[in-house]
Design a protein around this motif. Structure first.
Motif, PDB file in Angstrom:
ATOM      1  N   GLN A 433      34.180  45.965  43.309  1.00 64.61           N
ATOM      2  CA  GLN A 433      36.444  45.125  42.986  1.00 64.61           C
ATOM      3  C   GLN A 433      36.861  44.394  42.730  1.00 64.61           C
ATOM      4  O   GLN A 433      37.738  44.472  42.023  1.00 64.61           O
ATOM      5  CB  GLN A 433      36.077  46.289  44.467  1.00 64.61           C
ATOM      6  N   ASP A 434      36.206  43.174  42.703  1.00 61.19           N
ATOM      7  CA  ASP A 434      36.775  41.804  43.220  1.00 61.19           C
ATOM      8  C   ASP A 434      36.635  41.973  40.575  1.00 61.19           C
ATOM      9  O   ASP A 434      37.878  42.097  40.353  1.00 61.19           O
ATOM     10  CB  ASP A 434      35.589  40.979  42.694  1.00 61.19           C
ATOM     11  N   ALA A 435      35.946  42.687  39.809  1.00 63.82           N
ATOM     12  CA  ALA A 435      36.400  43.052  38.371  1.00 63.82           C
ATOM     13  C   ALA A 435      37.182  43.915  38.494  1.00 63.82           C
ATOM     14  O   ALA A 435      37.842  43.473  37.337  1.00 63.82           O
ATOM     15  CB  ALA A 435      34.526  43.593  38.227  1.00 63.82           C
ATOM     16  N   PHE A 436      37.359  45.162  39.302  1.00 63.20           N
ATOM     17  CA  PHE A 436      38.339  45.858  38.967  1.00 63.20           C
ATOM     18  C   PHE A 436      39.436  45.535  39.425  1.00 63.20           C
ATOM     19  O   PHE A 436      40.732  45.455  38.814  1.00 63.20           O
ATOM     20  CB  PHE A 436      38.314  46.767  39.815  1.00 63.20           C
ATOM     21  N   GLU A 437      39.656  44.825  40.402  1.00 61.29           N
ATOM     22  CA  GLU A 437      41.089  44.153  40.601  1.00 61.29           C
ATOM     23  C   GLU A 437      41.322  42.797  39.673  1.00 61.29           C
ATOM     24  O   GLU A 437      42.741  42.745  38.749  1.00 61.29           O
ATOM     25  CB  GLU A 437      41.343  42.969  42.327  1.00 61.29           C
ATOM     26  N   ARG A 438      40.259  42.414  39.049  1.00 59.02           N
ATOM     27  CA  ARG A 438      40.640  41.130  37.611  1.00 59.02           C
ATOM     28  C   ARG A 438      41.161  41.952  36.461  1.00 59.02           C
ATOM     29  O   ARG A 438      41.880  41.226  35.931  1.00 59.02           O
ATOM     30  CB  ARG A 438      39.979  40.839  37.168  1.00 59.02           C
ATOM     31  N   ASP A 439      41.005  43.082  36.539  1.00 49.79           N
ATOM     32  CA  ASP A 439      41.202  43.754  35.582  1.00 49.79           C
ATOM     33  C   ASP A 439      42.952  44.451  35.467  1.00 49.79           C
ATOM     34  O   ASP A 439      43.996  44.588  34.535  1.00 49.79           O
ATOM     35  CB  ASP A 439      40.037  44.521  34.689  1.00 49.79           C
ATOM     36  N   LEU A 440      43.040  44.964  36.372  1.00 51.92           N
ATOM     37  CA  LEU A 440      43.932  45.223  37.563  1.00 51.92           C
ATOM     38  C   LEU A 440      44.995  44.399  37.079  1.00 51.92           C
ATOM     39  O   LEU A 440      46.089  44.436  36.815  1.00 51.92           O
ATOM     40  CB  LEU A 440      44.376  46.028  38.464  1.00 51.92           C
ATOM     41  N   GLY A 441      44.974  43.246  37.182  1.00 52.69           N
ATOM     42  CA  GLY A 441      45.721  41.692  37.672  1.00 52.69           C
ATOM     43  C   GLY A 441      46.402  41.860  38.347  1.00 52.69           C
ATOM     44  O   GLY A 441      47.150  40.545  38.711  1.00 52.69           O
ATOM     45  N   VAL A 442      46.140  42.785  39.506  1.00 53.71           N
ATOM     46  CA  VAL A 442      46.485  42.454  41.222  1.00 53.71           C
ATOM     47  C   VAL A 442      45.359  42.780  42.197  1.00 53.71           C
ATOM     48  O   VAL A 442      44.757  43.532  41.584  1.00 53.71           O
ATOM     49  CB  VAL A 442      47.978  43.213  41.553  1.00 53.71           C
ATOM     50  N   ALA A 443      45.341  42.371  43.445  1.00 54.78           N
ATOM     51  CA  ALA A 443      44.071  43.423  44.807  1.00 54.78           C
ATOM     52  C   ALA A 443      45.204  44.455  44.565  1.00 54.78           C
ATOM     53  O   ALA A 443      46.141  44.884  45.214  1.00 54.78           O
ATOM     54  CB  ALA A 443      44.757  42.440  45.201  1.00 54.78           C
ATOM     55  N   VAL A 444      44.364  45.000  45.117  1.00 54.14           N
ATOM     56  CA  VAL A 444      44.664  46.776  45.713  1.00 54.14           C
ATOM     57  C   VAL A 444      45.281  46.830  47.011  1.00 54.14           C
ATOM     58  O   VAL A 444      44.772  45.431  47.592  1.00 54.14           O
ATOM     59  CB  VAL A 444      43.755  48.158  45.014  1.00 54.14           C
TER      60      VAL A 444
END
Length: 470
Positions: A433-444
């Motif tokens: 999840q950390d990598a996903f949120e880094r790519d997303l640019g925000v926390a889900v």
């Protein structure tokens, strides 16, 4: 005095976009139109046969949203695409909610759902897009992984004008009417089907052999919408009627079994379509081929569960699937359905028990009575639970189930697998999840926090206004 510009609300843009998306997908996938018509017929029949349900939905402002309700799904290839997609959905008032790791089901993506989160926005239009990001690091062949990265880096899934309008929305705080209309038209281009691949047939075959979903993400100019899902009030009836309309449904309805009080989410779909595709070789010559990715899906949504309710649901689902795991080809569908029903007999199936035991979320509203403020008076002590219960028993307050607006990882994987073929390939089980949120640019956003907030706000509204929470 300088006039304040009139911006179109995010809700209005979302309504316009979701309807335009539905019209486009109906043209691209005619079976979606057949499915939508069937769902509308079943919903109308359910409401005629159950006036109490119709009245409950009407009183809670849920009735009008059902006919417009849709969710879509897309698959992205790069972190940059995901970050820009977040900004695109923000124009329509949609935030990323929840993290889903599908690598646990042998599918090399992780995902979130972009959707509205406030009570008013959900009532206006609850359009959602389940958005997955390909995890290139899960491709074992380094040469193929590098080729996929180069192919994805060479494409731009957003038109220049769409990028301009997204930036304009961010800098000026909204879009005017002409800008909003142009935004909808330009955004549709991102989700449109392209019958011309960006790779040659040999590369496509290698990607396909690695995983069919990898080929779908990497081989085309953009993330074509791969399904659009209407909401039904009786998914079992739709499942039964689909073959009579020339549509072959998947054998197993994903999610919990049929209940008196629906919980979470039940989903079914029809098999992905084989569509004509043109592959272009190094010399620019086109060669015909086929690709299978897009399908039709139907959903029935129930009440959102609290953490305690979700823990019980997950425990029972695991127990059922340890007894018998449904085969992708549907060969043991009846046996699995019986096991599911047997195991879920432990899950309470009446609204008051679900509410009293803290298993589900509810929206509270005072029964309309212009002069009676007793419910508000009794709740003035910070929403005392005993007072809530007394007022419900006395008919002064109604507790309406809060609709589950999100998704279930096991169900999503089941839909993916049934439409990617009967065989799945192993990939590393590595949630990140950390990598996903880094790519997303925000926390889900945390979905449990959203539902708890909606429940709390409804109680506060009664206390504050002495009237129904709207």
């Amino acid at each position: 005095m300088i006039a304040t510009p009139r911006f179109v609300s995010p809700d209005e843009i979302r309504v316009a976009f979701s309807r335009a998306m539905s019209d486009m997908y109906r043209r691209e996938v005619p079976q979606y139109g057949t499915l939508s018509d069937l769902v509308a017929e079943v919903n109308a029949a359910v409401l005629r046969a159950d006036p109490a349900m119709a009245d409950r939905l009407r009183q809670s402002d849920q009735l009008d949203r059902i006919s417009d309700e849709r969710h879509g799904a897309i698959r992205l290839g790069t972190a940059a695409e995901l970050a820009t997609m977040r900004r695109l959905f923000a124009v329509m008032g949609m935030r990323p909610v929840g993290y889903y790791d599908l690598s646990e089901a042998g599918i090399p993506v992780h995902s979130t759902a972009f959707r509205p989160v406030t009570d008013a926005a959900l009532r206006r239009n609850p359009f959602r897009v389940f958005t997955s990001l390909l995890r290139l690091e899960l491709i074992d062949d380094p040469e193929l992984r590098d080729e996929a990265e180069r192919t994805l880096a060479a494409r731009d899934i957003f038109t220049p004008m769409l990028r301009t309008l997204i930036r304009r929305h961010e800098t000026q705080g909204g879009l005017g009417e002409d800008e909003a209309s142009r935004f909808v038209r330009e955004a549709l281009e991102t989700f449109r089907w392209h019958g011309r691949a960006t790779v040659d047939r040999a590369t496509y075959d290698r990607l396909h052999d690695a995983h069919r979903l990898i080929a779908d993400v990497v081989s085309f100019p953009g993330p074509h919408i791969n399904h659009l899902t209407p909401r039904t009030l009786d998914i079992d009836k739709v499942q039964q009627e689909m073959p009579r309309r020339g549509i072959a449904p998947k054998a197993v309805v994903e999610g919990p079994p049929r209940r008196q009080c629906p919980i979470l989410l039940r989903q079914t779909s029809f098999k992905a379509l084989e569509e004509s595709v043109r592959f272009v070789d190094a010399g620019g010559e086109e060669h015909p081929g086929t690709h299978t990715a897009r399908f039709g899906e139907i959903e029935q949504r129930g009440v959102a569960l609290t953490p305690d309710g979700r823990e019980l649901y997950d425990k029972l689902l695991i127990q059922a699937r340890e007894t018998i795991r449904p085969n992708p080809d549907g060969s043991n569908a009846a046996e699995y359905a019986r096991a599911l029903e047997s195991v879920f007999a432990e899950f309470p199936d009446d609204w008051e028990t679900l509410r009293r035991d803290g298993l589900a979320y509810f929206r509270y509203r005072q029964v309309a009575d212009g002069d009676d403020r007793s419910a508000a008076d009794d709740l003035s002590g910070a929403g005392d639970e005993a007072s809530v219960n007394d007022r419900i028993v006395g008919g002064k307050i109604v507790a309406d189930p809060i609709t589950y607006e999100d998704f279930l990882p096991v169900s999503a994987a089941g839909i993916f697998q049934s439409n990617l073929g009967d065989k799945t390939r192993d990939v590393a089980r590595t949630p990140n999840q950390d990598a996903f949120e880094r790519d997303l640019g925000v926390a889900v956003a945390d979905p449990f926090e959203i539902y708890a907030s909606l429940e709390r706000e409804s109680l506060e509204s009664i206390t504050r206004d002495g009237g129904p929470a709207r």
